[in-house]
Motif scaffolding. Structure first.
Motif, short mmCIF file in Angstrom:
data_model
loop_
_atom_site.label_atom_id
_atom_site.label_comp_id
_atom_site.label_asym_id
_atom_site.label_seq_id
_atom_site.Cartn_x
_atom_site.Cartn_y
_atom_site.Cartn_z
N VAL A 17 28.07 -22.34 63.16
CA VAL A 17 26.76 -22.74 62.65
C VAL A 17 26.92 -23.80 61.56
O VAL A 17 26.18 -24.79 61.52
CB VAL A 17 25.99 -21.53 62.11
CG1 VAL A 17 24.70 -21.98 61.43
CG2 VAL A 17 25.67 -20.56 63.24
N ALA A 18 27.91 -23.62 60.68
CA ALA A 18 28.14 -24.60 59.62
C ALA A 18 28.48 -25.96 60.22
O ALA A 18 28.02 -27.01 59.73
CB ALA A 18 29.27 -24.13 58.71
N GLN A 19 29.28 -25.96 61.28
CA GLN A 19 29.64 -27.21 61.95
C GLN A 19 28.41 -27.87 62.57
O GLN A 19 28.21 -29.09 62.44
CB GLN A 19 30.68 -26.94 63.03
CG GLN A 19 31.08 -28.17 63.84
CD GLN A 19 31.97 -27.82 65.03
OE1 GLN A 19 32.44 -26.68 65.15
NE2 GLN A 19 32.19 -28.78 65.91
N LEU A 20 27.56 -27.07 63.21
CA LEU A 20 26.38 -27.62 63.87
C LEU A 20 25.37 -28.16 62.86
O LEU A 20 24.68 -29.14 63.14
CB LEU A 20 25.74 -26.55 64.74
CG LEU A 20 26.55 -26.11 65.96
CD1 LEU A 20 25.85 -24.98 66.71
CD2 LEU A 20 26.81 -27.29 66.89
N VAL A 21 25.27 -27.53 61.69
CA VAL A 21 24.37 -28.03 60.65
C VAL A 21 24.81 -29.42 60.19
O VAL A 21 23.98 -30.30 59.93
CB VAL A 21 24.33 -27.05 59.46
CG1 VAL A 21 23.66 -27.69 58.25
CG2 VAL A 21 23.60 -25.77 59.84
N VAL A 22 26.12 -29.63 60.13
CA VAL A 22 26.64 -30.93 59.74
C VAL A 22 26.44 -31.96 60.84
O VAL A 22 26.08 -33.13 60.58
CB VAL A 22 28.14 -30.82 59.37
CG1 VAL A 22 28.74 -32.20 59.13
CG2 VAL A 22 28.32 -29.94 58.15
N GLU A 23 26.64 -31.54 62.09
CA GLU A 23 26.62 -32.49 63.21
C GLU A 23 25.21 -32.80 63.71
O GLU A 23 25.00 -33.84 64.33
CB GLU A 23 27.46 -31.94 64.37
CG GLU A 23 28.95 -31.85 64.05
CD GLU A 23 29.76 -31.28 65.20
OE1 GLU A 23 29.12 -30.79 66.17
OE2 GLU A 23 31.00 -31.32 65.14
N THR A 24 24.25 -31.90 63.49
CA THR A 24 22.89 -32.13 63.98
C THR A 24 22.12 -32.94 62.95
O THR A 24 21.88 -32.48 61.83
CB THR A 24 22.17 -30.79 64.23
OG1 THR A 24 22.94 -29.99 65.11
CG2 THR A 24 20.79 -31.03 64.82
N PRO A 25 21.73 -34.17 63.29
CA PRO A 25 21.05 -35.03 62.30
C PRO A 25 19.68 -34.48 61.95
O PRO A 25 18.90 -34.13 62.83
CB PRO A 25 20.96 -36.37 63.01
CG PRO A 25 21.04 -36.06 64.47
CD PRO A 25 21.90 -34.85 64.58
N PRO A 26 19.36 -34.39 60.65
CA PRO A 26 18.02 -33.96 60.24
C PRO A 26 17.01 -35.06 60.51
O PRO A 26 17.37 -36.21 60.75
CB PRO A 26 18.20 -33.72 58.73
CG PRO A 26 19.31 -34.62 58.33
CD PRO A 26 20.24 -34.68 59.50
N PRO A 27 15.73 -34.74 60.47
CA PRO A 27 14.71 -35.76 60.72
C PRO A 27 14.74 -36.85 59.65
O PRO A 27 14.97 -36.59 58.47
CB PRO A 27 13.39 -34.98 60.66
CG PRO A 27 13.72 -33.72 59.94
CD PRO A 27 15.14 -33.41 60.24
N SER A 28 14.55 -38.07 60.09
CA SER A 28 14.58 -39.21 59.18
C SER A 28 13.18 -39.69 58.83
O SER A 28 13.01 -40.48 57.89
CB SER A 28 15.37 -40.36 59.81
OG SER A 28 14.82 -40.71 61.07
N GLU A 29 12.15 -39.25 59.60
CA GLU A 29 10.79 -39.68 59.32
C GLU A 29 10.27 -39.00 58.05
O GLU A 29 10.75 -37.96 57.65
CB GLU A 29 9.84 -39.34 60.49
CG GLU A 29 10.18 -40.05 61.78
CD GLU A 29 11.14 -39.23 62.64
OE1 GLU A 29 11.79 -38.33 62.08
OE2 GLU A 29 11.23 -39.50 63.85
N ARG A 30 9.27 -39.62 57.46
CA ARG A 30 8.62 -39.05 56.30
C ARG A 30 7.80 -37.85 56.76
O ARG A 30 7.07 -37.91 57.75
CB ARG A 30 7.70 -40.08 55.63
CG ARG A 30 7.00 -39.57 54.38
CD ARG A 30 6.18 -40.68 53.75
NE ARG A 30 5.54 -40.22 52.51
CZ ARG A 30 4.34 -39.65 52.48
NH1 ARG A 30 3.68 -39.47 53.61
NH2 ARG A 30 3.83 -39.26 51.33
N ILE A 31 7.91 -36.75 56.02
CA ILE A 31 7.21 -35.53 56.38
C ILE A 31 5.78 -35.59 55.87
O ILE A 31 5.55 -35.81 54.68
CB ILE A 31 7.92 -34.28 55.80
CG1 ILE A 31 9.35 -34.23 56.34
CG2 ILE A 31 7.16 -33.01 56.13
CD1 ILE A 31 10.17 -33.12 55.74
N ALA A 32 4.83 -35.39 56.75
CA ALA A 32 3.42 -35.42 56.37
C ALA A 32 3.03 -34.06 55.79
O ALA A 32 3.34 -33.03 56.36
CB ALA A 32 2.55 -35.72 57.59
N VAL A 33 2.38 -34.08 54.64
CA VAL A 33 1.95 -32.82 53.99
C VAL A 33 0.47 -32.93 53.62
O VAL A 33 -0.09 -34.01 53.58
CB VAL A 33 2.79 -32.53 52.73
CG1 VAL A 33 4.22 -32.30 53.11
CG2 VAL A 33 2.69 -33.65 51.72
#
Length: 322
Positions: A306-322
């Motif tokens: 899981v730690a490896q996948l958290v590093v390898e999976t790119p997080p969203p780059s778009e601005r988060i709408a709130v």
């Protein structure tokens, strides 16, 4: 209706008071306490795999006392019966009627100590209550209290005579973690008697009705579509990893979203950010994975995957709408 920034701030303040109160008994374990509180406010349950003497009972008792709830502890043994957990119907000779005698599962916080030492039938009885939120005896349904949190423990050593929880049952737990030994400074304070009050006399800092309101409020936290996409990609990556035989299910993805919403409010936010998902990926997903036997033999663990996948999976780059 979506949670507001003001509601998130108030939510966070109450949660901080609960954590600080419990930490008076469980020194230096604020992160684990927050995970336990997150599980409760997300209407889930917590599995602790830890060695004896690390404060598992103290955590359950102190958490219940802090919210003016009740707590019970059940020592699981091979001869424990399902009725010893759920309760049973007893015939009253004076009234000529059957009366239900509730079991220890009817409490705010239930500590199921060494759950893997009971028979699979008894384990299933507890897990059924965890999933359904009620007990059915002789055709009559008895709802458990709300909030309702089961903290189950497993001893990672001395596996002789134990019944390992199947993967399908492990999936019923919202999170799995460990308390671990205290650091040097906390150990010194414990030895010097500076822990403070015992958990039995810990003063409550919030009422149960407030906790119920917090549970309902946590469901209204905003989750941007890019966050749900991120969680979906992370979960899907567990299914294609070379060392994993069975990845996380949709239930695991839903659990990660639920926990991230609650965890975000603990930080005083009314919206989820990728860091919330990253912080909870290991405790929420790791116990749901089944490794390939050869990889497991080579020393690969689910937490490292899981730690490896958290590093390898790119997080969203778009601005988060709130």
């Amino acid at each position: 209706m979506t949670m507001t920034a003001e509601q998130a701030t108030g939510f966070s303040g109450i949660a901080d008071r609960i954590v600080e109160n419990v930490e008076r008994v469980l020194l230096g374990k604020a992160y684990v306490i927050r995970l336990g509180l997150t599980a409760m406010l997300s209407e889930g349950h917590l599995l602790l795999e830890d060695v004896p003497g690390t404060g598992k009972t103290s955590l359950a008792r102190a958490l219940a006392q802090s919210i003016r709830g009740t707590t019970t502890r059940v020592q699981f043994t091979p001869d424990l019966l399902p009725g010893d957990i759920t309760g049973m119907t007893v015939y009253d000779q004076r009234s000529g009627t059957f009366e239900f005698h509730p079991g220890p599962v009817f409490a705010t916080v239930v500590l199921a100590d060494e759950i893997n030492r009971a028979s699979p039938k008894t384990q299933s009885a507890l897990l059924e209550v965890m999933e359904e939120g009620h007990v059915t005896v002789d055709g009559v349904t008895h709802p458990v209290t709300a909030p309702f949190l089961v903290i189950a423990t497993q001893n990672p050593i001395e596996q002789a005579g134990t019944y390992r929880l199947p993967e399908a049952q492990l999936d019923r737990f919202l999170m799995k973690t460990a308390i671990g030994y205290p650091d040097h400074a906390a150990t010194v304070r414990i030895l010097e008697g500076a822990v403070g009050p015992r958990a039995e006399v810990l003063e409550p800092v919030v009422e149960l009705d407030t906790v119920r309101d917090m549970i309902a409020l946590a469901r209204t936290v905003h989750v941007d579509p890019v966050i749900t996409d991120y969680v979906a990609r992370l979960v899907e990556a567990t299914r294609t990893h070379v060392d994993v035989r069975m990845g996380a299910s949709v239930r695991g993805a839903l659990a990660l979203i639920r926990c991230a919403k609650t965890f975000a409010t603990l930080q005083g936010r009314h919206y989820v950010v990728p860091d919330d998902v990253k912080a909870l990926a290991e405790p929420v997903l790791a116990h749901r994975l089944v490794l390939d036997p050869e990889s497991e033999f080579d020393g690969v663990t689910t937490t490292s995957v899981v730690a490896q996948l958290v590093v390898e999976t790119p997080p969203p780059s778009e601005r988060i709408a709130v």
